[in-house]
Motif scaffolding. Structure first.
Motif, PDB file in Angstrom:
ATOM      1  N   ALA A 106     -27.997  25.017  21.255  1.00 19.53           N
ATOM      2  CA  ALA A 106     -27.982  25.366  19.818  1.00 19.53           C
ATOM      3  C   ALA A 106     -27.974  24.056  19.033  1.00 19.53           C
ATOM      4  CB  ALA A 106     -26.800  26.273  19.518  1.00 19.53           C
ATOM      5  N   GLY A 107     -26.810  23.650  18.508  1.00 15.67           N
ATOM      6  CA  GLY A 107     -26.738  22.366  17.801  1.00 15.67           C
ATOM      7  C   GLY A 107     -26.695  21.176  18.735  1.00 15.67           C
ATOM      8  N   GLY A 108     -26.318  21.427  19.977  1.00 12.51           N
ATOM      9  CA  GLY A 108     -26.274  20.371  21.003  1.00 12.51           C
ATOM     10  C   GLY A 108     -25.077  19.438  20.894  1.00 12.51           C
ATOM     11  N   HIS A 109     -24.171  19.700  19.950  1.00 13.39           N
ATOM     12  CA  HIS A 109     -23.096  18.738  19.711  1.00 13.39           C
ATOM     13  C   HIS A 109     -21.900  18.895  20.639  1.00 13.39           C
ATOM     14  CE1 HIS A 109     -25.309  16.804  16.738  1.00 13.39           C
ATOM     15  NE2 HIS A 109     -24.290  16.133  16.254  1.00 13.39           N
ATOM     16  N   SER A 110     -21.919  19.880  21.503  1.00 13.75           N
ATOM     17  CA  SER A 110     -20.956  19.943  22.613  1.00 13.75           C
ATOM     18  C   SER A 110     -21.704  19.811  23.937  1.00 13.75           C
ATOM     19  CB  SER A 110     -20.179  21.271  22.589  1.00 13.75           C
ATOM     20  OG  SER A 110     -19.319  21.290  21.476  1.00 13.75           O
ATOM     21  N   LEU A 111     -22.856  20.484  24.035  1.00 15.76           N
ATOM     22  CA  LEU A 111     -23.583  20.487  25.317  1.00 15.76           C
ATOM     23  C   LEU A 111     -24.134  19.101  25.672  1.00 15.76           C
ATOM     24  CD1 LEU A 111     -24.665  22.000  27.724  1.00 15.76           C
ATOM     25  CD2 LEU A 111     -26.613  22.749  26.346  1.00 15.76           C
TER      26      LEU A 111
ATOM     27  N   SER B  66     -11.002  23.395  19.601  1.00 12.95           N
ATOM     28  CA  SER B  66     -11.924  23.530  18.467  1.00 12.95           C
ATOM     29  C   SER B  66     -11.295  24.335  17.337  1.00 12.95           C
ATOM     30  CB  SER B  66     -13.216  24.213  18.918  1.00 12.95           C
ATOM     31  OG  SER B  66     -14.007  23.293  19.622  1.00 12.95           O
ATOM     32  N   ASP B  67     -11.790  24.100  16.136  1.00 10.37           N
ATOM     33  CA  ASP B  67     -11.199  24.726  14.953  1.00 10.37           C
ATOM     34  C   ASP B  67     -11.665  26.171  14.741  1.00 10.37           C
ATOM     35  OD1 ASP B  67      -9.868  22.247  13.751  1.00 10.37           O
ATOM     36  OD2 ASP B  67     -11.933  21.565  14.008  1.00 10.37           O
TER      37      ASP B  67
ATOM     38  N   GLY C   6     -24.009  21.413  14.322  1.00 10.31           N
ATOM     39  CA  GLY C   6     -23.209  22.363  15.112  1.00 10.31           C
ATOM     40  C   GLY C   6     -23.262  23.760  14.518  1.00 10.31           C
ATOM     41  N   THR C   7     -23.198  24.773  15.380  1.00  7.67           N
ATOM     42  CA  THR C   7     -23.305  26.162  14.939  1.00  7.67           C
ATOM     43  C   THR C   7     -22.038  26.934  15.298  1.00  7.67           C
ATOM     44  OG1 THR C   7     -24.250  26.912  17.044  1.00  7.67           O
ATOM     45  CG2 THR C   7     -25.811  26.104  15.382  1.00  7.67           C
TER      46      THR C   7
ATOM     47  N   LEU D 263     -24.819  34.950  22.461  1.00  6.75           N
ATOM     48  CA  LEU D 263     -24.050  35.409  21.301  1.00  6.75           C
ATOM     49  C   LEU D 263     -25.002  35.404  20.103  1.00  6.75           C
ATOM     50  CD1 LEU D 263     -21.290  36.069  20.034  1.00  6.75           C
ATOM     51  CD2 LEU D 263     -20.884  33.612  19.862  1.00  6.75           C
TER      52      LEU D 263
ATOM     53  N   TRP E 274     -10.923  16.058  16.816  1.00  7.93           N
ATOM     54  CA  TRP E 274     -10.416  17.390  17.137  1.00  7.93           C
ATOM     55  C   TRP E 274      -8.920  17.428  16.817  1.00  7.93           C
ATOM     56  CZ3 TRP E 274     -14.642  15.585  19.612  1.00  7.93           C
ATOM     57  CH2 TRP E 274     -15.645  16.495  19.929  1.00  7.93           C
TER      58      TRP E 274
ATOM     59  N   GLY F  70     -15.270  17.911  12.660  1.00  4.80           N
ATOM     60  CA  GLY F  70     -15.980  16.643  12.871  1.00  4.80           C
ATOM     61  C   GLY F  70     -16.337  15.911  11.584  1.00  4.80           C
TER      62      GLY F  70
ATOM     63  N   HIS G 291     -22.033  24.815  10.754  1.00  6.23           N
ATOM     64  CA  HIS G 291     -20.724  24.607  10.122  1.00  6.23           C
ATOM     65  C   HIS G 291     -20.929  24.288   8.632  1.00  6.23           C
ATOM     66  CE1 HIS G 291     -19.714  24.586  14.244  1.00  6.23           C
ATOM     67  NE2 HIS G 291     -19.771  23.289  14.480  1.00  6.23           N
TER      68      HIS G 291
ATOM     69  N   LEU H  39     -28.280  27.575  27.122  1.00 13.14           N
ATOM     70  CA  LEU H  39     -28.801  27.624  25.760  1.00 13.14           C
ATOM     71  C   LEU H  39     -28.415  26.342  25.034  1.00 13.14           C
ATOM     72  CD1 LEU H  39     -27.760  31.282  24.859  1.00 13.14           C
ATOM     73  CD2 LEU H  39     -30.088  30.468  25.324  1.00 13.14           C
TER      74      LEU H  39
ATOM     75  N   LYS I 247      -4.396  21.056  10.231  1.00 12.97           N
ATOM     76  CA  LYS I 247      -5.030  20.369  11.368  1.00 12.97           C
ATOM     77  C   LYS I 247      -4.377  19.005  11.502  1.00 12.97           C
ATOM     78  CE  LYS I 247      -9.519  18.852  13.147  1.00 12.97           C
ATOM     79  NZ  LYS I 247     -10.970  18.989  13.071  1.00 12.97           N
TER      80      LYS I 247
END
Ligand code: FAD
Length: 275
Positions: free
Chosen positions: A32-37, A123-124, A110-111, A167, A192, A102, A78, A30, A184
């Motif tokens: 989603a926001g693509g910011h990790s994948l 991750s937070d 990002g979602t 999810l 991160w 970020g 986010h 999947l 943080k």
């Protein structure tokens, strides 16, 4: 780096997305926001042959008041968490932590669902959701199931979601008021956490969770027990590294991370007014 070739499918609904990932199995991912994948695909750490884009499944972007809890669609960004009047009033720690993810570009794309499904212990949002408790809704080919947040994270970048599940919703208890804090520790504002600590009062009990202190986000159970037993925040914070397995990398050794966990936990508890 350029990702390996892949087919692109756009899902119009969560049902369609689940049907597509069920059809293509572990070949599919999947998006989603693509910011990790996408970064992982560029590094060829993820090589899906089919991407199922759920970014336009608009009906999963809600943040709703359901009286005894808050329900958040998996595709809420986010940025939408950060600016949600409902969260600012009823679950301010989540809005605040979202604002620390970020930079603005990351937060607009990002979602929350992507962040939880990605299950990065650094991750937070996973850590703050773990502190809050509640449950997550996973939709699969045979319908929905509800998973307790405490059972969701199973290992390094691993969750209880199976390859054919998506999810769809995050259900969190309300945690209004000022008794919360997030610490943080990072070297540059958009990075991160080297270590992070969330402390929040939820339904009369103090919950504390740790970022980047093990293979999953962790509850600082020894700290919570010490506080429940009457310890001061300074005494309880000394237990923050109990039961953790902090990683080592260019930023920090495990010993330094354990030190940070103790210091940041004390700061978080004191700033939250928990003593
Ligand atoms: P995607 O990248 O689209 O997907 C991530 C993974 O989750 C994929 O495996 C995908 O298949 C799966 N997935 C996505 N949605 C679902 C779903 N609904 N159901 C099942 N599986 C799903 N994060 C932080 O916490 N703190 C930071 O400081 C931080 N800084 C960043 C800085 C940069 C420069 C970048 C690029 C990212 C940063 N991130 C940070 C990560 C960011 O928060 C990601 O957006 C988030 O972790 C993943 O969300 P996404 O929607 O982009 O997911």
């Amino acid at each position: 780096m350029i990702p390996a070739a892949f087919d692109y499918k756009r899902a119009g609904s969560s049902e369609e997305a689940v049907a597509l990932i069920a059809e293509y199995g572990d070949e599919a991912k999947l998006l989603a926001g693509g910011h990790s994948l996408i970064p992982m695909m560029k590094l060829r750490l993820a090589v899906p042959t089919v991407l199922v884009d759920i970014g336009r499944v608009g009906d999963l972007s809600y943040i709703d008041d359901r009286d005894d809890h808050i329900a958040i669609g998996a595709l809420a960004t986010h940025r939408s968490l950060e600016t949600s009047e409902l969260l600012i009033s009823e679950c301010p720690i989540l809005a605040h932590v979202a604002s620390k993810v970020g930079d603005p570009q990351v937060r607009h794309r990002g979602t929350i669902g992507g962040s939880l499904a990605h299950s990065d212990p650094a991750s937070d949002l996973p850590a703050v959701v773990l502190a809050l408790g509640g449950s997550l809704i996973a939709q699969g080919p045979n319908g929905e199931r509800e998973v307790k947040v405490s059972d969701f994270f199973t290992g390094y970048f691993e969750s209880t979601l199976s390859d054919d599940e998506m999810l769809t919703e995050i259900r969190l208890p309300k945690a209004p008021g000022d008794s919360w804090n997030y610490q943080k520790f990072n070297r540059r504002a958009q990075d991160w956490a080297i270590v992070g600590v969330a402390a929040v009062e939820v339904q009369g009990a103090t919950k504390v969770s740790l970022v980047n202190m093990g293979s999953t986000p962790l509850r600082a159970a020894a700290v919570e027990d010490a506080l429940a037993g009457g310890a001061s925040s300074e005494e309880a914070a000394e237990q923050a590294a109990e039961g953790t397995d902090a990683p080592t990398d260019l930023n920090a050794s495990p010993e330094y991370r354990a030190h940070l966990a103790r210091v940041l936990t004390r700061r978080a508890l004191e700033a939250a007014g928990i003593s």
